[in-house]
Write an enzyme that holds these catalytic residues in place. Sequence first.
Site, mmCIF file in Angstrom:
data_model
loop_
_atom_site.group_PDB
_atom_site.id
_atom_site.type_symbol
_atom_site.label_atom_id
_atom_site.label_comp_id
_atom_site.label_asym_id
_atom_site.label_seq_id
_atom_site.Cartn_x
_atom_site.Cartn_y
_atom_site.Cartn_z
ATOM 1 N N GLN A 98 0.853 -1.199 0.000
ATOM 2 C CA GLN A 98 0.000 0.000 0.000
ATOM 3 C C GLN A 98 0.884 1.243 0.000
ATOM 4 O O GLN A 98 0.392 2.356 -0.163
ATOM 5 C CB GLN A 98 -0.894 0.020 1.240
ATOM 6 C CG GLN A 98 -1.815 -1.179 1.352
ATOM 7 C CD GLN A 98 -2.502 -1.217 2.700
ATOM 8 O OE1 GLN A 98 -3.593 -0.656 2.891
ATOM 9 N NE2 GLN A 98 -1.885 -1.886 3.666
ATOM 10 N N HIS A 100 -1.216 1.543 -4.420
ATOM 11 C CA HIS A 100 -1.592 2.954 -4.283
ATOM 12 C C HIS A 100 -0.676 3.894 -5.038
ATOM 13 O O HIS A 100 -0.673 5.101 -4.769
ATOM 14 C CB HIS A 100 -1.626 3.335 -2.791
ATOM 15 C CG HIS A 100 -2.703 2.614 -2.030
ATOM 16 N ND1 HIS A 100 -2.749 2.571 -0.648
ATOM 17 C CD2 HIS A 100 -3.759 1.872 -2.452
ATOM 18 C CE1 HIS A 100 -3.792 1.852 -0.272
ATOM 19 N NE2 HIS A 100 -4.420 1.408 -1.343
ATOM 20 N N CYS A 108 0.237 19.661 -21.780
ATOM 21 C CA CYS A 108 -1.059 20.344 -21.956
ATOM 22 C C CYS A 108 -1.225 21.540 -21.026
ATOM 23 O O CYS A 108 -2.239 22.229 -21.084
ATOM 24 C CB CYS A 108 -2.205 19.353 -21.729
ATOM 25 S SG CYS A 108 -2.453 18.923 -20.001
ATOM 26 N N THR A 117 0.442 -2.853 8.658
ATOM 27 C CA THR A 117 -0.742 -2.166 8.169
ATOM 28 C C THR A 117 -1.849 -2.239 9.199
ATOM 29 O O THR A 117 -2.014 -3.248 9.882
ATOM 30 C CB THR A 117 -1.240 -2.755 6.825
ATOM 31 O OG1 THR A 117 -2.393 -2.008 6.386
ATOM 32 C CG2 THR A 117 -1.592 -4.218 6.923
ATOM 33 N N GLU A 162 0.923 -3.610 17.203
ATOM 34 C CA GLU A 162 -0.449 -3.497 17.730
ATOM 35 C C GLU A 162 -1.389 -4.523 17.092
ATOM 36 O O GLU A 162 -1.169 -4.925 15.945
ATOM 37 C CB GLU A 162 -1.014 -2.092 17.377
ATOM 38 C CG GLU A 162 -0.148 -0.929 17.793
ATOM 39 C CD GLU A 162 -0.133 -0.748 19.309
ATOM 40 O OE1 GLU A 162 0.865 -0.238 19.825
ATOM 41 O OE2 GLU A 162 -1.129 -1.166 19.960
HETATM 42 N N1 APR Z 1 6.744 -2.398 12.291
HETATM 43 C C1 APR Z 1 5.541 -2.962 11.988
HETATM 44 N N2 APR Z 1 4.360 -2.297 12.078
HETATM 45 C C2 APR Z 1 4.412 -1.019 12.503
HETATM 46 C C3 APR Z 1 5.621 -0.362 12.852
HETATM 47 C C4 APR Z 1 6.816 -1.115 12.731
HETATM 48 N N3 APR Z 1 8.021 -0.589 13.043
HETATM 49 N N4 APR Z 1 5.320 0.913 13.255
HETATM 50 C C5 APR Z 1 3.977 1.051 13.144
HETATM 51 N N5 APR Z 1 3.433 -0.103 12.710
HETATM 52 C C6 APR Z 1 2.023 -0.397 12.434
HETATM 53 C C7 APR Z 1 1.019 0.351 13.272
HETATM 54 O O1 APR Z 1 0.723 -0.345 14.469
HETATM 55 C C8 APR Z 1 -0.194 0.381 12.323
HETATM 56 O O2 APR Z 1 -1.015 -0.765 12.535
HETATM 57 O O3 APR Z 1 1.797 0.007 11.102
HETATM 58 C C9 APR Z 1 0.421 0.307 10.929
HETATM 59 C C10 APR Z 1 0.294 1.608 10.145
HETATM 60 O O4 APR Z 1 -1.079 1.802 9.879
HETATM 61 P P1 APR Z 1 -1.536 3.059 9.015
HETATM 62 O O5 APR Z 1 -0.833 4.265 9.521
HETATM 63 O O6 APR Z 1 -3.030 3.021 8.972
HETATM 64 O O7 APR Z 1 -0.940 2.779 7.560
HETATM 65 P P2 APR Z 1 -1.510 1.808 6.460
HETATM 66 O O8 APR Z 1 -2.148 0.587 7.060
HETATM 67 O O9 APR Z 1 -0.411 1.580 5.490
HETATM 68 O O10 APR Z 1 -2.648 2.707 5.752
HETATM 69 C C11 APR Z 1 -3.275 2.140 4.608
HETATM 70 O O11 APR Z 1 -4.332 4.268 4.176
HETATM 71 O O12 APR Z 1 -3.972 6.518 4.328
HETATM 72 C C12 APR Z 1 -4.104 5.471 3.435
HETATM 73 O O13 APR Z 1 -3.195 5.235 1.287
HETATM 74 C C13 APR Z 1 -2.843 5.296 2.644
HETATM 75 O O14 APR Z 1 -1.735 3.261 1.990
HETATM 76 C C14 APR Z 1 -2.305 3.948 3.097
HETATM 77 C C15 APR Z 1 -3.544 3.233 3.608
#
Ligand code: APR
Length: 233
Positions: A91, A109, A137, A175, A202
């Site tokens: 993503q 994305h 353009c 994620t 988490e």
């Molecule tokens: N290692 C593993 N996981 C981690 C770490 C780490 N060092 N640090 C944070 N995390 C976890 C957090 O606990 C959280 O669950 O990564 C996750 C990040 O979640 P988001 O900030 O929601 O990011 P993401 O899941 O990629 O968002 C999905 O949402 O905003 C849109 O397009 C954007 O691609 C993105 C999509």
Amino acid sequence: MRGARGVAALTGSGVSAESGVPTFRDAQTGLWERFDPEELATPEAFLRDPKLVWEWYSWRRELVARAEPNPAHRALADLERRVPSFALITQNVDGLHRRAGSRNVIELHGNILRTVCSAERLPREPGEGAPPRCPRCGAPLRPDVVWFGEALPPGAMEAASEAARSCEVFLCVGTSGVVYPAAGLPREAAGAGALVVEVNPEPTPVTPLAAFALRGRAGELLPALVAAAFSAG
Ligand code: APR
């Protein structure tokens, strides 16, 4: 994973957190804390305030350009070399998986380091603001990323679904598992009989689907996971 014929991995911004690229929703560093998503990653926001959206993406692009792949990215590239079939579904728009050596990467994305002409995807010209102009353009340029409400790149989700349905092990790394259609992939993999492994400090909505929920940072856990999977030689 050592004996697995097919492995697929879905990554989110957490896999790049240790490269210094902020995540979106983390309590500690969540960028959404400071901005309402509607203020940034939507066509409407760009049409309404192209300067704010362009400047936020320019700031994030500079962060990404300075970032280096971390051990998590490298472990996934190493894993791809060790198993017969591997698909990396991300993503993330930071391009760090490819810079770490991953080859079969599905960027759901888009990629923040690319820009495209906004005329190709927006119904009308945005207001006055910062974006540079398309050399062909004259319409404003925009980041080559998928905004909320926009279609994913053609074929990307089909390839991702195929990988999720055909793998034996599905890694879900960094994620929050809340943004669809990507967030549906772990369930698709589990439904097709894959062993789901989550790597995240988490719990998330993916956790109930995971056979193993590894609590910790991807930069530490993924290298250890790959080493353990292949340590028996
Ligand atoms: N290692 C593993 N996981 C981690 C770490 C780490 N060092 N640090 C944070 N995390 C976890 C957090 O606990 C959280 O669950 O990564 C996750 C990040 O979640 P988001 O900030 O929601 O990011 P993401 O899941 O990629 O968002 C999905 O949402 O905003 C849109 O397009 C954007 O691609 C993105 C999509």
